[in-house]
Design an enzyme around this catalytic site. Structure first.
Site, PDB file in Angstrom:
ATOM      1  N   GLU A  40       0.822  -1.211   0.000  1.00 43.48           N
ATOM      2  CA  GLU A  40       0.000   0.000   0.000  1.00 43.48           C
ATOM      3  C   GLU A  40       0.856   1.262   0.000  1.00 43.48           C
ATOM      4  OE1 GLU A  40      -2.563  -0.454   3.376  1.00 43.48           O
ATOM      5  OE2 GLU A  40      -3.526  -2.225   2.516  1.00 43.48           O
ATOM      6  N   HIS A  73       7.450  -5.430   7.881  1.00 45.69           N
ATOM      7  CA  HIS A  73       6.582  -5.573   9.052  1.00 45.69           C
ATOM      8  C   HIS A  73       7.248  -6.583   9.987  1.00 45.69           C
ATOM      9  CE1 HIS A  73       2.805  -3.983   7.010  1.00 45.69           C
ATOM     10  NE2 HIS A  73       3.530  -4.294   5.963  1.00 45.69           N
ATOM     11  N   HIS A  90       9.274  -1.176   3.293  1.00 43.43           N
ATOM     12  CA  HIS A  90       9.084  -1.393   4.732  1.00 43.43           C
ATOM     13  C   HIS A  90       8.966  -2.877   5.016  1.00 43.43           C
ATOM     14  CE1 HIS A  90       5.165  -0.693   2.821  1.00 43.43           C
ATOM     15  NE2 HIS A  90       4.644  -1.560   3.703  1.00 43.43           N
TER      16      HIS A  90
HETATM   17  P1  DGP Z   1       1.709  -2.467   3.208  1.00 46.12           P
HETATM   18  O1  DGP Z   1       0.350  -2.991   2.897  1.00 46.12           O
HETATM   19  O2  DGP Z   1       2.737  -3.565   3.324  1.00 46.12           O
HETATM   20  O3  DGP Z   1       2.144  -1.360   2.277  1.00 46.12           O
HETATM   21  O4  DGP Z   1       1.618  -1.877   4.671  1.00 46.12           O
HETATM   22  C1  DGP Z   1       1.430  -0.540   4.977  1.00 46.12           C
HETATM   23  C2  DGP Z   1       1.281  -0.452   6.475  1.00 46.12           C
HETATM   24  O5  DGP Z   1       1.497   0.893   6.855  1.00 46.12           O
HETATM   25  C3  DGP Z   1      -0.081  -0.850   7.007  1.00 46.12           C
HETATM   26  O6  DGP Z   1       0.076  -1.969   7.882  1.00 46.12           O
HETATM   27  C4  DGP Z   1      -0.573   0.372   7.776  1.00 46.12           C
HETATM   28  C5  DGP Z   1       0.656   1.206   7.937  1.00 46.12           C
HETATM   29  N1  DGP Z   1       0.423   2.638   7.862  1.00 46.12           N
HETATM   30  C6  DGP Z   1      -0.210   3.315   6.866  1.00 46.12           C
HETATM   31  N2  DGP Z   1      -0.228   4.624   7.132  1.00 46.12           N
HETATM   32  C7  DGP Z   1       0.436   4.787   8.317  1.00 46.12           C
HETATM   33  C8  DGP Z   1       0.754   5.935   9.108  1.00 46.12           C
HETATM   34  O7  DGP Z   1       0.437   7.076   8.793  1.00 46.12           O
HETATM   35  N3  DGP Z   1       1.428   5.700  10.264  1.00 46.12           N
HETATM   36  C9  DGP Z   1       1.814   4.447  10.649  1.00 46.12           C
HETATM   37  N4  DGP Z   1       2.474   4.321  11.816  1.00 46.12           N
HETATM   38  N5  DGP Z   1       1.535   3.357   9.918  1.00 46.12           N
HETATM   39  C10 DGP Z   1       0.856   3.536   8.763  1.00 46.12           C
END
Ligand code: DGP
Length: 122
Positions: free
Chosen positions: A102, A109, A107
């Site tokens: 997304e 996890h 990144h």
């Molecule tokens: P992915 O689907 O792998 O791109 O994961 C994106 C992740 O990022 C999802 O688990 C939620 C997290 N995320 C999205 N926006 C923000 C934000 O503004 N702050 C933080 N701490 N996490 C976010």
């Protein structure tokens, strides 16, 4: 594909959006995921502008790659989820559309603190 300077993690790196910081050094920033899937769910991102793991592996320096991957274990140990001092965890990095990525800044996890369950749900 060009790196999007306005993706949410670029804004977090620039300090324009707050985060709950876990760890930071010259190469990485780690912070809590805004939508945690398990008891512990943090993200680790490189400070450099890389879209995903493939982009990173093609363009990053050896120091950046070393710094990034070593930081993962360091952070897991800090959170007591490493297999070295805890009960283990899962590392996930989504890449591109089919991978379900997304946010277009690399990144990883780190998910744990309890049983994570089956790897892929249909
Ligand atoms: P992915 O689907 O792998 O791109 O994961 C994106 C992740 O990022 C999802 O688990 C939620 C997290 N995320 C999205 N926006 C923000 C934000 O503004 N702050 C933080 N701490 N996490 C976010």
């Amino acid at each position: 594909m060009k790196y999007d300077e306005n993706n949410i993690f670029a804004k977090i790196l620039r300090g324009e959006i707050p985060c709950k910081k876990i760890y930071e050094d010259d190469y990485v920033l780690s912070f809590e995921d805004v939508n945690p899937q398990k008891k512990t769910h943090v993200l680790v991102i490189p400070k450099g502008k890389y879209i995903d793991l493939d982009d990173f592996n093609e363009k990053a320096s050896k120091d950046e790659i070393n710094g990034f991957f070593r930081a993962i274990t360091l952070i897991a140990k800090k959170l007591n989820i490493s297999n070295l001092n805890g009960n283990g965890y899962r590392v996930i990095s989504n890449i591109g559309e089919d991978g379900g990525q997304e946010v277009p800044h690399l990144h990883f996890h780190l998910i744990g603190g309890e049983k994570v369950g089956k790897m892929i749900q249909k």
